[in-house]
Structure formats: C-alpha cells, structure tokens
Design a protein around this motif. Structure first.
Motif, PDB file in Angstrom:
ATOM      1  N   ALA A 133     -11.610 -69.895   4.464  1.00 12.33           N
ATOM      2  CA  ALA A 133     -12.422 -71.114   4.600  1.00 12.33           C
ATOM      3  C   ALA A 133     -12.017 -71.891   5.840  1.00 12.33           C
ATOM      4  CB  ALA A 133     -12.276 -71.977   3.353  1.00 12.33           C
ATOM      5  N   MET A 134     -10.715 -71.936   6.089  1.00 15.21           N
ATOM      6  CA  MET A 134     -10.243 -72.678   7.267  1.00 15.21           C
ATOM      7  C   MET A 134     -10.638 -71.966   8.559  1.00 15.21           C
ATOM      8  SD  MET A 134      -6.713 -74.596   6.538  1.00 15.21           S
ATOM      9  CE  MET A 134      -5.745 -73.158   6.279  1.00 15.21           C
ATOM     10  N   LEU A 135     -10.637 -70.624   8.509  1.00 11.22           N
ATOM     11  CA  LEU A 135     -11.073 -69.882   9.698  1.00 11.22           C
ATOM     12  C   LEU A 135     -12.532 -70.186  10.002  1.00 11.22           C
ATOM     13  CD1 LEU A 135      -9.445 -66.375   9.321  1.00 11.22           C
ATOM     14  CD2 LEU A 135      -9.083 -68.015  11.157  1.00 11.22           C
ATOM     15  N   TYR A 136     -13.320 -70.353   8.934  1.00 14.03           N
ATOM     16  CA  TYR A 136     -14.741 -70.636   9.113  1.00 14.03           C
ATOM     17  C   TYR A 136     -14.954 -72.078   9.588  1.00 14.03           C
ATOM     18  CZ  TYR A 136     -19.616 -71.491   7.995  1.00 14.03           C
ATOM     19  OH  TYR A 136     -20.932 -71.855   8.076  1.00 14.03           O
ATOM     20  N   GLU A 137     -14.262 -73.016   8.935  1.00 21.12           N
ATOM     21  CA  GLU A 137     -14.464 -74.428   9.277  1.00 21.12           C
ATOM     22  C   GLU A 137     -13.681 -74.857  10.511  1.00 21.12           C
ATOM     23  OE1 GLU A 137     -13.904 -77.045   6.026  1.00 21.12           O
ATOM     24  OE2 GLU A 137     -15.559 -76.202   4.885  1.00 21.12           O
ATOM     25  N   ASN A 138     -12.613 -74.149  10.797  1.00 20.24           N
ATOM     26  CA  ASN A 138     -11.836 -74.378  12.008  1.00 20.24           C
ATOM     27  C   ASN A 138     -11.393 -75.839  12.174  1.00 20.24           C
ATOM     28  OD1 ASN A 138     -10.621 -73.330  14.210  1.00 20.24           O
ATOM     29  ND2 ASN A 138     -12.413 -73.453  15.550  1.00 20.24           N
ATOM     30  N   PRO A 139     -10.674 -76.407  11.181  1.00 19.06           N
ATOM     31  CA  PRO A 139     -10.274 -77.815  11.313  1.00 19.06           C
ATOM     32  C   PRO A 139      -9.209 -78.035  12.390  1.00 19.06           C
ATOM     33  CG  PRO A 139      -9.267 -76.849   9.380  1.00 19.06           C
ATOM     34  CD  PRO A 139     -10.150 -75.795   9.958  1.00 19.06           C
ATOM     35  N   PHE A 140      -8.502 -76.994  12.745  1.00 24.25           N
ATOM     36  CA  PHE A 140      -7.508 -77.085  13.831  1.00 24.25           C
ATOM     37  C   PHE A 140      -7.275 -75.698  14.383  1.00 24.25           C
ATOM     38  CE2 PHE A 140      -5.362 -77.101   9.697  1.00 24.25           C
ATOM     39  CZ  PHE A 140      -4.705 -75.884   9.762  1.00 24.25           C
ATOM     40  N   LYS A 141      -6.626 -75.656  15.536  1.00 18.87           N
ATOM     41  CA  LYS A 141      -6.312 -74.355  16.132  1.00 18.87           C
ATOM     42  C   LYS A 141      -4.842 -74.336  16.567  1.00 18.87           C
ATOM     43  CE  LYS A 141      -8.128 -75.759  20.631  1.00 18.87           C
ATOM     44  NZ  LYS A 141      -8.304 -77.166  20.294  1.00 18.87           N
ATOM     45  N   THR A 142      -4.363 -73.193  16.949  1.00 24.01           N
ATOM     46  CA  THR A 142      -2.971 -73.066  17.377  1.00 24.01           C
ATOM     47  C   THR A 142      -2.710 -74.006  18.550  1.00 24.01           C
ATOM     48  OG1 THR A 142      -3.022 -70.759  16.722  1.00 24.01           O
ATOM     49  CG2 THR A 142      -1.231 -71.415  18.167  1.00 24.01           C
ATOM     50  N   GLY A 143      -1.624 -74.747  18.452  1.00 23.08           N
ATOM     51  CA  GLY A 143      -1.274 -75.683  19.523  1.00 23.08           C
ATOM     52  C   GLY A 143      -1.667 -77.112  19.222  1.00 23.08           C
ATOM     53  N   ASP A 144      -2.542 -77.317  18.220  1.00 23.87           N
ATOM     54  CA  ASP A 144      -2.941 -78.680  17.860  1.00 23.87           C
ATOM     55  C   ASP A 144      -1.800 -79.376  17.127  1.00 23.87           C
ATOM     56  OD1 ASP A 144      -5.365 -78.222  18.939  1.00 23.87           O
ATOM     57  OD2 ASP A 144      -6.503 -78.257  17.073  1.00 23.87           O
ATOM     58  N   PHE A 145      -1.787 -80.694  17.229  1.00 26.32           N
ATOM     59  CA  PHE A 145      -0.814 -81.477  16.476  1.00 26.32           C
ATOM     60  C   PHE A 145      -1.526 -82.035  15.256  1.00 26.32           C
ATOM     61  CE2 PHE A 145       1.894 -84.869  15.187  1.00 26.32           C
ATOM     62  CZ  PHE A 145       3.163 -84.470  15.550  1.00 26.32           C
ATOM     63  N   ILE A 146      -1.058 -81.651  14.069  1.00 26.91           N
ATOM     64  CA  ILE A 146      -1.741 -82.094  12.845  1.00 26.91           C
ATOM     65  C   ILE A 146      -0.770 -82.811  11.912  1.00 26.91           C
ATOM     66  CG2 ILE A 146      -3.413 -80.194  12.953  1.00 26.91           C
ATOM     67  CD1 ILE A 146      -1.886 -79.008  10.493  1.00 26.91           C
ATOM     68  N   SER A 147      -1.346 -83.531  10.986  1.00 22.20           N
ATOM     69  CA  SER A 147      -0.555 -84.202   9.968  1.00 22.20           C
ATOM     70  C   SER A 147      -1.220 -83.930   8.625  1.00 22.20           C
ATOM     71  CB  SER A 147      -0.534 -85.700  10.273  1.00 22.20           C
ATOM     72  OG  SER A 147       0.104 -86.389   9.242  1.00 22.20           O
ATOM     73  N   THR A 148      -0.450 -83.404   7.683  1.00 24.95           N
ATOM     74  CA  THR A 148      -0.990 -83.143   6.349  1.00 24.95           C
ATOM     75  C   THR A 148       0.102 -83.413   5.325  1.00 24.95           C
ATOM     76  OG1 THR A 148      -1.965 -81.504   4.883  1.00 24.95           O
ATOM     77  CG2 THR A 148      -0.546 -80.654   6.635  1.00 24.95           C
ATOM     78  N   GLY A 149      -0.223 -84.224   4.342  1.00 30.79           N
ATOM     79  CA  GLY A 149       0.794 -84.604   3.357  1.00 30.79           C
ATOM     80  C   GLY A 149       1.970 -85.263   4.051  1.00 30.79           C
TER      81      GLY A 149
ATOM     82  N   PRO B 295      -5.793 -89.458  27.274  1.00 33.52           N
ATOM     83  CA  PRO B 295      -6.160 -88.062  26.974  1.00 33.52           C
ATOM     84  C   PRO B 295      -5.294 -87.496  25.854  1.00 33.52           C
ATOM     85  CG  PRO B 295      -5.758 -88.371  29.334  1.00 33.52           C
ATOM     86  CD  PRO B 295      -5.279 -89.615  28.655  1.00 33.52           C
ATOM     87  N   SER B 296      -5.913 -86.887  24.860  1.00 32.98           N
ATOM     88  CA  SER B 296      -5.165 -86.353  23.708  1.00 32.98           C
ATOM     89  C   SER B 296      -4.143 -85.303  24.129  1.00 32.98           C
ATOM     90  CB  SER B 296      -6.124 -85.721  22.707  1.00 32.98           C
ATOM     91  OG  SER B 296      -7.041 -86.664  22.262  1.00 32.98           O
ATOM     92  N   VAL B 297      -4.492 -84.493  25.097  1.00 24.70           N
ATOM     93  CA  VAL B 297      -3.588 -83.394  25.478  1.00 24.70           C
ATOM     94  C   VAL B 297      -2.315 -83.903  26.129  1.00 24.70           C
ATOM     95  CG1 VAL B 297      -5.343 -81.627  25.774  1.00 24.70           C
ATOM     96  CG2 VAL B 297      -4.776 -83.094  27.690  1.00 24.70           C
ATOM     97  N   TRP B 298      -2.329 -85.146  26.538  1.00 25.48           N
ATOM     98  CA  TRP B 298      -1.160 -85.660  27.249  1.00 25.48           C
ATOM     99  C   TRP B 298      -0.048 -86.103  26.302  1.00 25.48           C
ATOM    100  CZ3 TRP B 298       0.189 -91.071  27.794  1.00 25.48           C
ATOM    101  CH2 TRP B 298       1.308 -91.256  28.612  1.00 25.48           C
ATOM    102  N   ALA B 299      -0.400 -86.833  25.223  1.00 24.37           N
ATOM    103  CA  ALA B 299       0.640 -87.413  24.372  1.00 24.37           C
ATOM    104  C   ALA B 299       1.323 -86.350  23.517  1.00 24.37           C
ATOM    105  CB  ALA B 299       0.055 -88.485  23.487  1.00 24.37           C
TER     106      ALA B 299
ATOM    107  N   VAL C 204       3.961 -83.683   6.112  1.00 22.75           N
ATOM    108  CA  VAL C 204       4.347 -82.907   7.299  1.00 22.75           C
ATOM    109  C   VAL C 204       3.457 -83.232   8.493  1.00 22.75           C
ATOM    110  CG1 VAL C 204       4.657 -80.561   8.201  1.00 22.75           C
ATOM    111  CG2 VAL C 204       5.104 -81.035   5.803  1.00 22.75           C
ATOM    112  N   SER C 205       4.091 -83.415   9.654  1.00 25.86           N
ATOM    113  CA  SER C 205       3.362 -83.564  10.913  1.00 25.86           C
ATOM    114  C   SER C 205       3.999 -82.613  11.914  1.00 25.86           C
ATOM    115  CB  SER C 205       3.493 -84.975  11.478  1.00 25.86           C
ATOM    116  OG  SER C 205       3.090 -85.901  10.550  1.00 25.86           O
ATOM    117  N   GLY C 206       3.182 -81.950  12.684  1.00 24.44           N
ATOM    118  CA  GLY C 206       3.744 -81.063  13.690  1.00 24.44           C
ATOM    119  C   GLY C 206       2.692 -80.244  14.393  1.00 24.44           C
ATOM    120  N   THR C 207       3.175 -79.375  15.289  1.00 21.22           N
ATOM    121  CA  THR C 207       2.291 -78.533  16.085  1.00 21.22           C
ATOM    122  C   THR C 207       2.028 -77.225  15.350  1.00 21.22           C
ATOM    123  OG1 THR C 207       3.303 -79.477  18.040  1.00 21.22           O
ATOM    124  CG2 THR C 207       2.027 -77.463  18.365  1.00 21.22           C
ATOM    125  N   VAL C 208       0.776 -76.829  15.276  1.00 16.41           N
ATOM    126  CA  VAL C 208       0.414 -75.584  14.592  1.00 16.41           C
ATOM    127  C   VAL C 208       0.870 -74.399  15.439  1.00 16.41           C
ATOM    128  CG1 VAL C 208      -1.494 -74.194  13.709  1.00 16.41           C
ATOM    129  CG2 VAL C 208      -1.581 -76.683  13.517  1.00 16.41           C
TER     130      VAL C 208
END
Lengths: 235, 306
Positions: free
Chosen positions: B123-139, B242-246, B141-145
């Motif tokens: 489902a995540m592959l289909y919806e693509n909520p994030f990709k490798t290298g993105d910074f995410i926060s869930t529950g 720019p998001s990619v900078w921070a 945990v926060s970090g780079t995928v």
C-alpha cells in the motif's frame, strides 16, 4: 579573468586571486576571494585551465536548476511583442582540461545568492532568485558579477498580461562571454498564467565565446523539452 | 509395446531409474537441470540488476530502482519454479498454480502479522507517502528513511540510531514527511524589553532575513509583534526555506544560522532580550510605619537581607 590559460594560471585583481602552485610534483589550485581561501590538489596532470561563466544555479550548494529574474511590472497587451534587457548573476567556473576532457575544478561568485519559491510549496520549484531593473537597451554590467539577458516577450493570449518575473531552466541555457556575459532568451505568453521560456543558441553582440555547459538538455526529451513552462503565473 | 521388443537389461535400467527418482517422478537429470536453471536465473538477475543500475540510476529514484531489480530477480526465479516443478510431479502448470495459491493461503492464515506488514508495504509503495532520503516523523520516531522494504521501513534517527518499523505500524499511524514539499516554513519568537523600539526591531530582523541566502525571497518572511507578555514584547518571524536544505525536523540549520545573527544585530543596536523579572511592592513595608510601599523601603528590605 575569462579565457583559456596554458599550464600556468595566475590571475589577481582586488577581489579575486587565482593561481596554480606546485606542491612537489602535485599541482595545487588556490583561490582567494571574499575573505576565503580554497586549495585543491589536482590528482592528475592537465593541459590547460579554462575560466568562464557558468549557469548561475550552483552556489552555495546545488538546490535548484531554475533561475528566476524578478523585474518591474511590464504590461503587454494581446499580440504585443517587446524586447527588454535584464541583468542576471554570474557564477564563474574553473575547469581543467586533460586529454580533451573538461573537469570542473571550482565554481565561485562575487554576487550573494538568494533563493525563492515559484508556485505553491506542494508542486512549485525552488529558484535561484535575482532582482533586476528593466532596460530598453543592453545595460552596462560588471563583467564578473552580472550578465545581460536579451529577453523577447510575445503575448499570444487574448488578454492583457502583467509580467514581473521570468523563470528559466538552466539545462537549456546558452551562455556567452566576451566584453560582457550575455544570453538571449524568449518568453512566449500562452495564457495569463502560462508562459514558455527558452534560450536561443545565438551569441549576443559583444559575446563571441560560448561558455562550457555544466548542464545539457536531454537528448531524447518527451514533450516540448526546449524550455521551461511557467505554469504559476508571471506576476 | 516398444518394451516388449527390448531385451531384459533395458527393463532393469528402467526399474533402477524409477528407484532413483528423488522428488515425484523427476529424474536426477531433471533435478540437476532445475538447479542449473535456478543458478542461471540468479546470475541473469544479478546481471540485469547491474545493467539497470548503470542505465536507469539517473532516471529512477533509488527505492524504485531497488524495487524494479528485486521484482525482475524474483520473477526470473519464479519462472524457473513454475516451468520446472510441475514436471517433477506429472502436474499441469494450472494445477501447480492452484497448489501454490493454496499454500500461500495456508501460510497467510498462519502468519497474519507478516501478511499485514506486506500489505502495508505494498500500500505504501502505491501511495508513496515518502521515499528514500526523506526525513519523516511517525509516532515517537523521527529520522531519514534509509530504505522501504516489503515488511518494514528502516530509519536513521538524527542521533544515528537505526530503527526498523513494521509497515503496518507506519501505514496505520500519522506520518509527517518534511521533504514532501519543496519549501517549508519555520517560526521564531524573540522577546524584547517594553522600552525597546518595536519598529526598529522588526526592521533589523527583516534586514537579516533579506540578506540570508536560504530564507526565500518569495514567500517573503513575516516579522510582527505576536504577543505582549509579563516580561517582554514577543516578536515573531516566520520564514520559508528550501526543504532540501534543512534536512531535519528541528530545522537546526535555520536555528544556528539565523538566531545568533539576530541576537548580535539587536544587541548592537541596544535592543536587549529581557530576563524574566518581578517587581514586588510591600503594602506593609518593613521598618516603615507610613504604609507606602516605596522603592526606598524595598531597598532597605533587600539591604537587611544581605
């Protein structure tokens, strides 16, 4: 500063000092500029050093490949054609040539960098932003700081439009230099919100030398592929 | 009928051959061929993966490329199974496929959690909520995928900890992706004294933001008085960058780049950030019968304490 240096590179002016020294048998490129000193050891021999303006989207780090030039409001009635001149920032590329292969050695600029957002945050693009005045003839520019862009605007739509900015894709830029740094571009306004910006491969007057391209356009482009489609308005 | 004309020795060889069947009706030769085909499929998969990496790495994102190569490699191996194994048992490909489905159903029922993770991954592959290298926060945990796998997502936190989160957990909880949009806003608040010039303060801050490279020119930063509290006048400034900078959730680059400059510039202009302070007036001052709580009385009080 711009041009080809056979083997020995020594350039100095009040703002920039470029040279190649020898550390034993290893050539060392040294740049002193803006109060900073950069040293790079060359891991190979070289035949020549080239210095020329490059697409101004590389500094301080590669964040975007779009250049946005903001200028005072230009009103264009339907079917109007107008050629204006704008200034754009110059970034200077230093390349070393070895066996007919060019490699980037350094990129620097004497102009501060500023970024902007074109379009909404969700699907817009980050741009290298530059504020320019609007000129009716080729403006006087400082060779190492600014270039002059000859921009021909054509309004193809049936409404009067106000234009205050132009966004370009650096993959299509054709930079030339000589007495000054120059480019020739076009902006075709297709609707009040959409315009296509392109660059002409022809050298502007006073700029006989073609710069080395850091970015080249795709060989097998899908769709128009010859410019940037501004889809978030021109004002 | 043919066997009738053959000498007895052939019958003996045939009987021996039946006895040497290892799986179903498969002969040793068929089994060896099967394993050779498996090795060939594995090697071809590796070669194709290398080829895709060379030719498509600039066109596809790393996780898409990894998924494509994984798919091709699994597909090649499955092909070998589907066309070799039915022959071992004298089965048609259709019956073999049915058996395979039944097996998958049994495994699925007995390992619902694993299947749930796999479905979450798909489902995540289909919806693509994030990709490798993105910074995410869930529950918590926060970090780079680091990578998105079939059953889990690997994340590297800002403190360098490697965290593996099951896909169903991510899919069923809130996920904030700090890289999904090209630009992000960050808010700062600075407190100044009541007696400081607000207009001058906002002008100084706006000047710093205008000069700073990574503060976007458009949308332009906002600088305004957001609150007047007990100790200070609160000046808020909101900047887009720019998001990619921070690269992180707490926008550490912006904090280290902007706040020290603002503080230094304000102090250089005589604008100070106040300490929290309280003025206490005594209605029944110590050592004073007049009943007026004056500053002198207060000073006397603190003088006595010292």
């Amino acid at each position: 500063m711009f041009g080809r240096y056979e083997r020995d590179l020594v350039y100095a002016d009040p703002e920039v000092n470029l040279r190649i020294d020898q550390a034993g048998t290893i050539p060392v490129y040294i740049r002193e500029c803006n109060g900073t000193r950069i040293e790079k050891y060359l891991g190979t021999d070289y035949d020549a050093i080239h210095i020329c303006p490059v697409e101004p989207v590389n500094l301080p780090q590669e964040i975007t490949h779009h250049l946005e030039i903001a200028f005072p409001t230009l009103v264009l009635p339907p079917a109007a054609q107008k050629t204006i001149y704008l200034k754009f920032p110059v970034e200077i590329g230093v390349f070393f040539e070895f066996r007919h292969e060019m490699s980037v050695l350094d990129i620097f600029s004497l102009v501060p960098t500023k970024f902007s957002l074109y379009g909404p945050p969700s699907n817009g693009v980050i741009t290298r932003w530059y504020q320019s005045a609007l000129f009716h003839k080729i403006p006087e520019t400082e060779l190492h700081r600014e270039g002059a862009l000859e921009l021909s605007l054509v309004n193809h739509c049936t409404e009067t439009v106000e234009v205050t900015r132009a966004v370009f894709d650096s993959h299509h830029m054709n930079l030339f230099y000589g007495d000054r740094v120059g480019m020739t571009g076009t902006m075709e306004i297709l609707s009040p919100l959409i315009a296509l910006t392109t660059f002409a491969p022809t050298a502007p007057a006073g700029c006989p030398n073609k710069s080395i391209d850091l970015y080249t356009s795709r060989k097998f482009a899908v769709g128009p592929g010859k410019g940037y489609m501004m889809e978030s308005g021109m004002a | 009928m043919i066997m009738q004309g053959l000498p007895n020795s052939t019958v003996v060889i045939s009987t021996l051959s039946d006895e040497t069947n290892l799986i179903g009706t498969a002969s040793t030769r068929e089994i060896v061929t099967f394993f050779i085909l498996l090795i060939i499929a594995y090697i071809v998969g590796l070669i194709l993966a290398h080829y895709f990496k060379l030719k498509l790495s600039h066109r596809l994102k790393p996780d898409q490329l990894a998924l494509l190569t994984r798919f091709v490699r699994v597909f090649l191996i499955l092909l070998v199974f589907v066309f070799s194994l039915p022959g071992f048992f004298d089965l048609s490909v259709t019956i073999f496929a049915l058996i395979l489905v039944a097996l998958i159903a049994i495994i699925g029922i007995s390992s619902q959690k694993v299947i749930s993770n796999m479905v979450g991954g798909l489902a995540m592959l289909y919806e693509n909520p994030f990709k490798t290298g993105d910074f995410i926060s869930t529950g918590e945990v926060s970090g780079t995928v680091i990578s998105t796998r079939l059953f889990s997502v690997l994340i590297r936190t800002t403190s360098g900890v490697h965290v593996q989160i099951p896909n169903d957990q991510i899919y069923s909880s809130d996920v904030s992706n700090f890289f999904a949009h090209v630009a992000r806003r960050y808010d700062y608040v600075v407190g100044i004294r009541y007696e400081d010039d607000v207009k001058k303060t906002t002008s100084i801050i706006a000047g710093i933001l205008k000069e700073y490279t990574f503060v976007l020119a458009n949308p332009a930063p906002d600088v305004f008085v957001s609150d007047i509290d007990a100790d200070s006048v609160r000046v808020m400034f909101r900047v887009w960058f720019p998001s990619v900078w921070a690269k992180t959730k707490d926008d550490i680059s912006l904090q280290t780049a902007i706040l020290p400059r603002v503080k230094a510039a304000l102090e250089a202009e005589g604008i100070e950030m106040p300490y929290a302070h309280r003025e206490i007036l005594f209605t029944n001052p110590i050592g004073d019968q007049s009943g007026t709580g004056t500053t002198q009385n207060r000073d006397n009080f603190f003088g006595k304490l010292e």
